[in-house]
Design a protein around this motif. Structure first.
Motif, PDB file in Angstrom:
ATOM      1  N   ASN A  36       0.983  -1.151  -0.310  1.00 12.56           N
ATOM      2  CA  ASN A  36       0.222  -0.510   0.002  1.00 12.56           C
ATOM      3  C   ASN A  36       1.191   1.542  -0.049  1.00 12.56           C
ATOM      4  OD1 ASN A  36      -2.922  -0.954   0.272  1.00 12.56           O
ATOM      5  ND2 ASN A  36      -2.562  -2.280   2.182  1.00 12.56           N
ATOM      6  N   LEU A  37       2.055   1.043  -0.836  1.00  8.11           N
ATOM      7  CA  LEU A  37       3.520   2.555  -0.842  1.00  8.11           C
ATOM      8  C   LEU A  37       1.509   3.700  -1.423  1.00  8.11           C
ATOM      9  CD1 LEU A  37       5.590   0.990  -2.277  1.00  8.11           C
ATOM     10  CD2 LEU A  37       5.791   2.044   0.305  1.00  8.11           C
ATOM     11  N   ASN A  38       1.119   3.344  -1.929  1.00  5.74           N
ATOM     12  CA  ASN A  38       0.413   4.368  -2.485  1.00  5.74           C
ATOM     13  C   ASN A  38      -0.761   5.196  -1.969  1.00  5.74           C
ATOM     14  OD1 ASN A  38      -0.810   2.138  -2.315  1.00  5.74           O
ATOM     15  ND2 ASN A  38      -2.618   3.245  -4.462  1.00  5.74           N
ATOM     16  N   ARG A  39      -0.700   4.964  -0.982  1.00  7.68           N
ATOM     17  CA  ARG A  39      -2.300   5.363   0.680  1.00  7.68           C
ATOM     18  C   ARG A  39      -0.878   5.508   1.296  1.00  7.68           C
ATOM     19  NH1 ARG A  39      -6.042   0.721   1.252  1.00  7.68           N
ATOM     20  NH2 ARG A  39      -6.695   2.936   2.950  1.00  7.68           N
ATOM     21  N   VAL A  40       0.201   6.123   1.330  1.00  5.11           N
ATOM     22  CA  VAL A  40       0.749   6.496   2.555  1.00  5.11           C
ATOM     23  C   VAL A  40       1.122   7.487   4.008  1.00  5.11           C
ATOM     24  CG1 VAL A  40       2.395   8.049   1.572  1.00  5.11           C
ATOM     25  CG2 VAL A  40       3.867   7.187   3.259  1.00  5.11           C
ATOM     26  N   GLU A  41       0.136   7.876   3.304  1.00 10.01           N
ATOM     27  CA  GLU A  41      -0.805   9.247   4.151  1.00 10.01           C
ATOM     28  C   GLU A  41      -1.268   8.885   4.953  1.00 10.01           C
ATOM     29  OE1 GLU A  41      -1.179  13.090   2.600  1.00 10.01           O
ATOM     30  OE2 GLU A  41      -0.084  12.692   0.980  1.00 10.01           O
TER      31      GLU A  41
END
Length: 179
Positions: A36-41
């Protein structure tokens, strides 16, 4: 988020029992975060908070896994592409580097050694895009204690040299400590 909370509870359960802890939960936190690197925030703080609890465990094997996972995650997320380039996003840079800074509160020499190694890696590989992370790097250098011996001292000096010379053009003048 429920999966992360459940996995975090497994980590917490292992932290406060007298039996050999399972590394399953720590490994799953790493796998979940990497997928889930794209959902880091959204996922960064819950995952890293659980991992920061792991590194204070007295069992070296669990503590070692925790620090390895934190440093691997920081290295991975710094290399990702974001909608706003990381070089221009102060909030995201601070969010991503903060767990490394929080490692400074531990007195474990092995944790601090891996922290320094990770910072050195970031300076070599991404020093040009970490423009807002300098104050955190300064905190890390300042928090290293003397108990680690000559090897660590050499790495801290190397880190300070890289920060001061090779990447000087990226420093914000307000981030340079006054002597």
């Amino acid at each position: 988020m429920q999966f992360i909370d459940s996995t975090g509870k497994l980590v917490d359960k292992d932290l406060f029992t007298n039996r050999e802890p399972s590394l399953f939960a720590v490994a799953k936190l790493l796998a979940t975060r990497l997928v889930n690197l794209n959902r880091v925030e959204v996922l960064w703080r819950p995952v890293t908070n659980h991992l920061l609890e792991v590194i204070i465990h007295p069992l070296n094997r669990l503590k070692g896994w925790g620090i390895d996972v934190i440093t691997a995650l920081v290295r991975s997320v710094i290399q990702c592409d974001y909608s706003t380039p990381l070089k221009e996003n102060q909030r995201l840079q601070t969010l991503l580097i903060s767990p490394l800074n929080e490692l400074s509160s531990t007195s474990f020499a092995d944790v601090q050694q891996k922290q320094v190694d990770c910072v050195l890696h970031l300076l070599h590989s991404s020093g040009d895009i970490i423009s807002f992370g300098w104050p955190l790097f300064h905190n890390i250098v300042g928090a290293i204690n003397n108990s680690q011996g000559k090897l660590s001292l050499k790495r801290v000096i190397k880190m300070a040299a890289i920060m001061g010379y090779q990447n000087y053009g990226y420093l914000n003048p307000n981030d340079v400590p006054k002597v």
